[in-house]
Design a protein around this motif. Structure first.
Motif, PDB file in Angstrom:
ATOM      1  N   MET A 108      -4.249 -69.703  85.058  1.00 31.95           N
ATOM      2  CA  MET A 108      -3.561 -70.718  84.622  1.00 31.95           C
ATOM      3  C   MET A 108      -3.562 -71.212  83.175  1.00 31.95           C
ATOM      4  SD  MET A 108      -1.784 -71.655  87.296  1.00 31.95           S
ATOM      5  CE  MET A 108      -1.165 -73.303  87.079  1.00 31.95           C
ATOM      6  N   GLY A 109      -2.555 -71.506  82.491  1.00 29.60           N
ATOM      7  CA  GLY A 109      -2.281 -71.721  81.153  1.00 29.60           C
ATOM      8  C   GLY A 109      -2.522 -70.600  80.058  1.00 29.60           C
ATOM      9  N   MET A 110      -2.495 -69.602  80.610  1.00 24.81           N
ATOM     10  CA  MET A 110      -2.535 -68.392  79.529  1.00 24.81           C
ATOM     11  C   MET A 110      -1.070 -67.547  79.694  1.00 24.81           C
ATOM     12  SD  MET A 110      -6.325 -66.589  80.195  1.00 24.81           S
ATOM     13  CE  MET A 110      -7.550 -67.002  79.433  1.00 24.81           C
ATOM     14  N   GLU A 111      -1.001 -67.152  78.666  1.00 26.68           N
ATOM     15  CA  GLU A 111       0.180 -66.145  78.382  1.00 26.68           C
ATOM     16  C   GLU A 111      -0.219 -64.868  79.587  1.00 26.68           C
ATOM     17  OE1 GLU A 111       2.987 -66.051  77.127  1.00 26.68           O
ATOM     18  OE2 GLU A 111       2.440 -68.095  76.300  1.00 26.68           O
ATOM     19  N   VAL A 112       0.948 -64.333  80.024  1.00 29.82           N
ATOM     20  CA  VAL A 112       0.550 -63.248  81.351  1.00 29.82           C
ATOM     21  C   VAL A 112      -0.371 -62.177  80.794  1.00 29.82           C
ATOM     22  CG1 VAL A 112       1.473 -61.365  82.681  1.00 29.82           C
ATOM     23  CG2 VAL A 112       2.776 -63.790  82.513  1.00 29.82           C
ATOM     24  N   ALA A 113      -0.037 -61.829  79.444  1.00 32.29           N
ATOM     25  CA  ALA A 113      -0.901 -60.682  78.918  1.00 32.29           C
ATOM     26  C   ALA A 113      -2.377 -61.184  78.678  1.00 32.29           C
ATOM     27  CB  ALA A 113      -0.186 -59.908  77.693  1.00 32.29           C
ATOM     28  N   GLU A 114      -2.482 -62.312  78.371  1.00 31.81           N
ATOM     29  CA  GLU A 114      -3.920 -62.662  77.995  1.00 31.81           C
ATOM     30  C   GLU A 114      -4.518 -62.929  79.256  1.00 31.81           C
ATOM     31  OE1 GLU A 114      -5.790 -66.572  75.708  1.00 31.81           O
ATOM     32  OE2 GLU A 114      -3.685 -66.740  76.380  1.00 31.81           O
ATOM     33  N   SER A 115      -3.681 -63.427  80.294  1.00 28.37           N
ATOM     34  CA  SER A 115      -4.363 -63.483  81.581  1.00 28.37           C
ATOM     35  C   SER A 115      -4.804 -62.121  82.234  1.00 28.37           C
ATOM     36  CB  SER A 115      -3.441 -64.107  82.860  1.00 28.37           C
ATOM     37  OG  SER A 115      -3.572 -64.231  83.843  1.00 28.37           O
ATOM     38  N   GLU A 116      -3.826 -61.212  82.008  1.00 29.92           N
ATOM     39  CA  GLU A 116      -4.202 -60.003  82.867  1.00 29.92           C
ATOM     40  C   GLU A 116      -5.408 -59.509  82.085  1.00 29.92           C
ATOM     41  OE1 GLU A 116      -2.196 -57.713  85.050  1.00 29.92           O
ATOM     42  OE2 GLU A 116      -1.858 -60.073  85.525  1.00 29.92           O
ATOM     43  N   LYS A 117      -5.688 -59.542  80.853  1.00 31.07           N
ATOM     44  CA  LYS A 117      -6.630 -59.190  79.876  1.00 31.07           C
ATOM     45  C   LYS A 117      -7.861 -59.615  80.621  1.00 31.07           C
ATOM     46  CE  LYS A 117      -8.513 -58.464  75.378  1.00 31.07           C
ATOM     47  NZ  LYS A 117      -8.256 -58.667  73.715  1.00 31.07           N
ATOM     48  N   LEU A 118      -7.922 -60.817  80.778  1.00 23.41           N
ATOM     49  CA  LEU A 118      -9.292 -61.504  81.127  1.00 23.41           C
ATOM     50  C   LEU A 118      -9.592 -61.263  82.597  1.00 23.41           C
ATOM     51  CD1 LEU A 118     -11.633 -63.488  81.151  1.00 23.41           C
ATOM     52  CD2 LEU A 118      -9.933 -65.581  81.630  1.00 23.41           C
ATOM     53  N   LEU A 119      -8.571 -60.996  83.552  1.00 30.07           N
ATOM     54  CA  LEU A 119      -8.827 -60.744  84.790  1.00 30.07           C
ATOM     55  C   LEU A 119      -9.193 -59.269  84.945  1.00 30.07           C
ATOM     56  CD1 LEU A 119      -5.693 -62.388  86.672  1.00 30.07           C
ATOM     57  CD2 LEU A 119      -8.175 -63.009  86.713  1.00 30.07           C
ATOM     58  N   ASP A 120      -8.773 -58.201  84.126  1.00 27.51           N
ATOM     59  CA  ASP A 120      -9.151 -56.940  84.036  1.00 27.51           C
ATOM     60  C   ASP A 120     -10.647 -56.869  83.880  1.00 27.51           C
ATOM     61  OD1 ASP A 120      -6.770 -55.865  84.839  1.00 27.51           O
ATOM     62  OD2 ASP A 120      -6.011 -55.427  82.766  1.00 27.51           O
ATOM     63  N   ALA A 121     -11.036 -57.643  82.941  1.00 28.10           N
ATOM     64  CA  ALA A 121     -12.373 -57.768  82.343  1.00 28.10           C
ATOM     65  C   ALA A 121     -13.408 -58.162  83.504  1.00 28.10           C
ATOM     66  CB  ALA A 121     -12.509 -58.593  81.076  1.00 28.10           C
ATOM     67  N   LEU A 122     -13.131 -59.113  84.252  1.00 28.38           N
ATOM     68  CA  LEU A 122     -13.732 -59.645  85.424  1.00 28.38           C
ATOM     69  C   LEU A 122     -13.641 -58.643  86.189  1.00 28.38           C
ATOM     70  CD1 LEU A 122     -12.417 -63.576  85.410  1.00 28.38           C
ATOM     71  CD2 LEU A 122     -14.658 -62.695  84.554  1.00 28.38           C
TER      72      LEU A 122
END
Length: 292
Positions: A224-238
């Motif tokens: 929530m609250g992120m740009e989609v690309a930013e969200s994808e990058k964080l989720l990929d790292a997790l």
């Protein structure tokens, strides 16, 4: 091996990041003292295995109720379909086809890593899964990941990145991309507009107070609250962190096994198996609380 005073129960930890065998107990005749030992072992080890059990569906439901109020599976909620006549709390997990129709859910495909029903506001606290028929080729194993250990091992930069953030868990599509009955897909096609429950990425166990990652499932997840690309990058790292770490244990099924796991601090996955072989398990889930 641990013996518990006042009972014949023995707890044998797997030696992996989670899981334990519970021996010396018949789940069909469980005393209050024995259940107290089992509940504490469940909190301690997150996943418990009971082998060579002979309980029926009614005893299975009764055991689940000792952990709390039972919930119905999401398919039952959305379609009204019940797989065990007269016992709506029991869901069949199976690839078996009878008279041209599946007798249960999920079929013979591989299941992606997930926590049960993460897309609702109050996901289950516990799941209890019992084996009735198992493929003879050794396929269809179930693996679990300790999400408390995964959180504890997060690098400092990822811990800081997830603190205070939440994920929306897609309630419209299953991981295969199929739309759930009774749901409405967003006209925009944007994952930010998909309906679903919002839960914190890091949740605190309501009983133990331990913190864990709560990723739910990967498909269509959005921070929530992120740009989609930013969200994808964080989720990929997790997800890369969780998948690459030594946080898992695998159950090799035998007929008569019953597994109980804490859905709040684990993820699980079913492995592939020969679809020509019969696989049948019965499951109940225990209502949980809103993650916090």
């Amino acid at each position: 091996m641990l013996d518990h005073a006042g009972t014949a129960i023995r707890i044998r930890p797997t030696g992996a990041a989670l899981g334990a065998d519970v021996e010396g107990v018949d789940l069909a005749t469980l005393s209050d003292a024995e259940f107290a030992v089992i509940r504490q072992a469940w909190l301690d080890h997150l996943v418990l295995r009971f082998r060579d059990q002979t309980i029926d569906d009614h005893a299975h439901v009764a055991l689940g109720r000792r952990f709390g109020e039972l919930d119905f599976n999401p398919g039952t909620r959305l379609t009204g379909k019940v797989y065990v006549e007269g016992i709506p709390e029991i869901v069949k997990i199976s690839n078996i086809i009878e008279n041209g129709k599946p007798v249960g859910e999920l079929g013979a495909g591989e299941a992606d890593w997930h926590s049960d029903m993460c897309f609702i506001d109050t996901p289950p606290s516990a799941s209890l899964l019992r084996s009735l028929e198992i493929p003879t080729d050794g396929g269809g194993d179930t693996s679990w990941i300790n999400m408390e250990a995964a959180y504890a091992a997060l690098p400092d930069d990822l811990k800081q990145a997830v603190e205070g953030r939440s994920i929306k868990h897609d309630a419209v599509y299953v991981s295969s991309g199929k739309q759930r009955p009774g749901t409405v897909a967003p006209e925009s096609g944007d994952i930010r507009d998909i309906a679903g429950a919002v839960h914190p990425i890091v949740r605190t166990h309501p009983v133990t107070g331990r913190r864990s990652l709560y990723l739910g499932k990967r498909f269509n997840a959005y921070v929530m609250g992120m740009e989609v690309a930013e969200s994808e990058k964080l989720l990929d790292a997790l997800w890369d962190h969780v998948m690459s770490g030594d946080f898992r244990w695998t159950q090799h099924w035998r007929v008569g096994d019953l597994m109980i796991w804490d859905n709040r601090c684990t993820m699980h996955q079913r492995g592939a198996f020969d679809p020509s072989m019969r696989r049948l398990l019965h499951r109940v889930v225990v209502k949980g609380e809103k993650p916090a």
